[in-house]
Scaffold this motif. Structure first.
Motif, PDB file in Angstrom:
ATOM      1  N   ILE B 131     -29.930 -48.296  30.087  1.00  0.00           N
ATOM      2  CA  ILE B 131     -30.247 -49.279  28.975  1.00  0.00           C
ATOM      3  C   ILE B 131     -30.373 -50.431  29.379  1.00  0.00           C
ATOM      4  O   ILE B 131     -29.037 -50.960  29.602  1.00  0.00           O
ATOM      5  CB  ILE B 131     -29.491 -48.675  27.626  1.00  0.00           C
ATOM      6  N   PRO B 132     -31.196 -51.422  29.136  1.00  0.00           N
ATOM      7  CA  PRO B 132     -31.155 -52.846  29.307  1.00  0.00           C
ATOM      8  C   PRO B 132     -30.207 -53.435  28.460  1.00  0.00           C
ATOM      9  O   PRO B 132     -30.265 -52.975  27.024  1.00  0.00           O
ATOM     10  CB  PRO B 132     -32.586 -53.256  29.240  1.00  0.00           C
ATOM     11  N   GLY B 133     -29.568 -54.710  28.862  1.00  0.00           N
ATOM     12  CA  GLY B 133     -28.720 -55.112  28.106  1.00  0.00           C
ATOM     13  C   GLY B 133     -27.083 -54.651  28.203  1.00  0.00           C
ATOM     14  O   GLY B 133     -26.993 -53.187  28.111  1.00  0.00           O
ATOM     15  N   PRO B 134     -26.358 -55.286  27.931  1.00  0.00           N
ATOM     16  CA  PRO B 134     -24.773 -54.884  28.260  1.00  0.00           C
ATOM     17  C   PRO B 134     -24.325 -54.051  27.079  1.00  0.00           C
ATOM     18  O   PRO B 134     -24.952 -54.376  25.699  1.00  0.00           O
ATOM     19  CB  PRO B 134     -24.071 -56.092  28.663  1.00  0.00           C
ATOM     20  N   LEU B 135     -23.392 -53.047  27.144  1.00  0.00           N
ATOM     21  CA  LEU B 135     -22.519 -52.397  26.231  1.00  0.00           C
ATOM     22  C   LEU B 135     -21.360 -52.477  26.530  1.00  0.00           C
ATOM     23  O   LEU B 135     -20.917 -52.521  27.617  1.00  0.00           O
ATOM     24  CB  LEU B 135     -23.127 -50.943  26.420  1.00  0.00           C
ATOM     25  N   TYR B 136     -20.664 -52.594  25.338  1.00  0.00           N
ATOM     26  CA  TYR B 136     -19.157 -52.643  25.528  1.00  0.00           C
ATOM     27  C   TYR B 136     -18.212 -51.644  24.684  1.00  0.00           C
ATOM     28  O   TYR B 136     -18.429 -51.587  23.391  1.00  0.00           O
ATOM     29  CB  TYR B 136     -18.609 -54.179  25.416  1.00  0.00           C
ATOM     30  N   ALA B 137     -17.715 -50.746  25.281  1.00  0.00           N
ATOM     31  CA  ALA B 137     -16.890 -49.833  24.711  1.00  0.00           C
ATOM     32  C   ALA B 137     -15.600 -50.218  24.325  1.00  0.00           C
ATOM     33  O   ALA B 137     -14.567 -49.378  24.618  1.00  0.00           O
ATOM     34  CB  ALA B 137     -17.069 -48.333  25.450  1.00  0.00           C
ATOM     35  N   PHE B 138     -15.381 -51.258  23.660  1.00  0.00           N
ATOM     36  CA  PHE B 138     -14.129 -51.766  23.341  1.00  0.00           C
ATOM     37  C   PHE B 138     -14.260 -51.723  21.685  1.00  0.00           C
ATOM     38  O   PHE B 138     -15.242 -51.994  21.154  1.00  0.00           O
ATOM     39  CB  PHE B 138     -13.679 -52.989  23.730  1.00  0.00           C
ATOM     40  N   GLN B 139     -12.958 -51.773  21.069  1.00  0.00           N
ATOM     41  CA  GLN B 139     -12.930 -51.748  19.556  1.00  0.00           C
ATOM     42  C   GLN B 139     -13.677 -53.206  19.093  1.00  0.00           C
ATOM     43  O   GLN B 139     -13.172 -54.372  20.044  1.00  0.00           O
ATOM     44  CB  GLN B 139     -11.281 -51.893  19.200  1.00  0.00           C
ATOM     45  N   GLY B 140     -13.933 -53.385  17.900  1.00  0.00           N
ATOM     46  CA  GLY B 140     -14.338 -54.429  17.387  1.00  0.00           C
ATOM     47  C   GLY B 140     -15.943 -54.444  17.031  1.00  0.00           C
ATOM     48  O   GLY B 140     -16.175 -55.489  16.332  1.00  0.00           O
ATOM     49  N   ALA B 141     -16.382 -53.249  16.948  1.00  0.00           N
ATOM     50  CA  ALA B 141     -17.489 -53.103  16.193  1.00  0.00           C
ATOM     51  C   ALA B 141     -17.846 -51.890  15.266  1.00  0.00           C
ATOM     52  O   ALA B 141     -16.929 -50.856  15.556  1.00  0.00           O
ATOM     53  CB  ALA B 141     -18.644 -53.183  17.081  1.00  0.00           C
ATOM     54  N   LEU B 142     -18.302 -51.958  14.008  1.00  0.00           N
ATOM     55  CA  LEU B 142     -18.570 -50.674  13.119  1.00  0.00           C
ATOM     56  C   LEU B 142     -19.962 -50.459  13.059  1.00  0.00           C
ATOM     57  O   LEU B 142     -20.527 -51.313  12.647  1.00  0.00           O
ATOM     58  CB  LEU B 142     -17.508 -50.890  11.972  1.00  0.00           C
ATOM     59  N   PRO B 143     -20.402 -49.198  12.732  1.00  0.00           N
ATOM     60  CA  PRO B 143     -21.777 -48.873  12.200  1.00  0.00           C
ATOM     61  C   PRO B 143     -21.981 -49.130  10.768  1.00  0.00           C
ATOM     62  O   PRO B 143     -20.884 -49.480  10.122  1.00  0.00           O
ATOM     63  CB  PRO B 143     -21.668 -47.400  12.596  1.00  0.00           C
ATOM     64  N   ILE B 144     -23.289 -49.579  10.356  1.00  0.00           N
ATOM     65  CA  ILE B 144     -23.629 -49.754   8.947  1.00  0.00           C
ATOM     66  C   ILE B 144     -24.467 -48.619   8.672  1.00  0.00           C
ATOM     67  O   ILE B 144     -25.582 -48.358   9.209  1.00  0.00           O
ATOM     68  CB  ILE B 144     -24.259 -50.858   9.286  1.00  0.00           C
ATOM     69  N   MET B 145     -23.938 -47.916   7.636  1.00  0.00           N
ATOM     70  CA  MET B 145     -24.655 -46.791   7.001  1.00  0.00           C
ATOM     71  C   MET B 145     -25.518 -47.089   5.955  1.00  0.00           C
ATOM     72  O   MET B 145     -24.925 -48.244   5.241  1.00  0.00           O
ATOM     73  CB  MET B 145     -23.900 -45.794   6.793  1.00  0.00           C
ATOM     74  N   ARG B 146     -26.470 -46.626   5.694  1.00  0.00           N
ATOM     75  CA  ARG B 146     -27.195 -46.653   4.147  1.00  0.00           C
ATOM     76  C   ARG B 146     -27.630 -45.383   3.785  1.00  0.00           C
ATOM     77  O   ARG B 146     -28.515 -44.759   4.626  1.00  0.00           O
ATOM     78  CB  ARG B 146     -28.364 -47.626   4.374  1.00  0.00           C
TER      79      ARG B 146
END
Lengths: 166, 179
Positions: B131-146
């Protein structure tokens, strides 16, 4: 009475502005120019969005600092998602080379430009649509837009800078 | 003079020609407008740009209250950036980390902090290369649900990862219900 009050207020303003200009020039000589702040970057983006909305354009707009590092970016509703990286890349190029990204297009294939693009992770975009932000003779940042014709992109960021007085 | 039947057919074919010509003219008149409309971009589901900006401001206030300088990023469900802000004093690379954590969270619909084990797996490594672009599997992001649908994610970077996540959590109310 009122006239005297107005006059003294004007005089005070002139002294304050003059003083702060002198101080900032002195500071710039010692430490470099004052950096672009997040609130300035957000003001530029807000102005760019207003300009784009008035022309019915859907843009991504990015503001980077003098090193080309991202400060703020926004994608307007219904702007193509891929315009974001183009806006960032154009702004980075304009900041790093200190000139409008339109001027960089013809040199995009030169060894210096290719090396610079490698050094910055291949993120530079040498297309029209970004201009540097100059303060006190230094490039303190750049703003780039993407999503319309490249001339419209550039007109948009120039209008935004004019609107916020940069 | 023509016979009645012939005249009728001439007249009707004239009418037909006029109708065809009219339709063709209308089509030509419509064509430039259609050509200018280069297809409306169909962006994947995501929070609105206004919501994203409001969330950045909310996270900034939370960070200022804790006396930390963060970068925060809001991405849509495809992981594409909608809005980003680096606070004065936040380090330059925090923009990429905030964006990368938000992408991680958006692509998998989970808090990026829950994905540390996956982040160490070979499966993740090959995924990250694909997948192009970096991914970081560290704490600090949350999903947004609707309404039960994943519409994006928000990530922050610049402080301890728990503080990053707290700043995101403080801003999530901007997006409405979290379910």
């Amino acid at each position: 009475m009122n006239r005297i009050k107005n006059f003294s207020r004007a005089l005070l303003t002139i002294m304050l502005v003059g003083g702060s200009l002198g101080a900032s020039a002195e500071l710039a000589a010692q430490t470099g120019p004052q950096r672009l702040t997040l609130s300035e970057a957000q003001a530029i983006i807000a102005a760019a969005q207003r300009d784009a909305a008035s022309k019915n354009l859907r843009l991504s707009i990015a503001v980077v600092d003098g090193r080309g590092d991202l400060i703020a970016a926004t994608r307007m509703p219904n702007a193509r998602p891929t315009t974001m990286d183009t806006a960032i890349g154009k702004a980075m190029g304009a900041a790093i080379f200190g000139r409008p990204s339109a001027d960089l297009a013809e040199r995009a294939d030169s060894p210096l430009y290719r090396n610079m693009n490698e050094a910055t992770g291949g993120r530079l975009r040498f297309f029209q649509g970004a201009v540097p932000i100059v303060r006190g003779g230094y490039t303190v940042g750049a703003v780039g837009a993407s999503g319309a014709s490249s001339q419209d992109d550039e007109d948009n960021v120039r209008a935004a800078l004019a609107a916020v007085g940069l | 003079m023509c016979r009645r039947s012939q005249c009728g057919s001439v007249r009707s074919s004239g009418v037909l020609a006029a109708v065809i010509f009219g339709a063709a003219a209308a089509a030509f008149a419509a064509a430039p407008a259609a050509a200018q409309q280069r297809g409306a971009p169909a962006a994947p589901p995501g929070p609105s740009a206004d919501q994203a900006m409001a969330a950045l401001h909310a996270a900034q206030e939370a960070a200022e209250a804790l006396d930390v300088s963060l970068s925060c990023a809001v991405v849509d469900s495809r992981g594409d950036l909608i809005a980003l802000a680096r606070m004065d004093g936040a380090r330059f690379y925090t923009t990429d980390v905030a964006r990368g954590k938000a992408r991680m969270s958006a692509l998998f619909g989970q808090p990026s902090g829950d994905m540390a084990d996956f982040g160490n797996s070979p499966a993740f490594q090959s995924f990250n290369e694909t997948i192009p672009g970096p991914l970081y599997a560290f704490q600090g992001a949350l999903p947004i649900m609707r309404n039960g649908e994943l519409i994006g994610a928000m990530g922050c970077s610049g402080a301890a990862s728990q503080v990053d996540e707290d700043a995101v959590r403080a801003a999530l109310a901007v997006f409405g219900s979290s379910r």
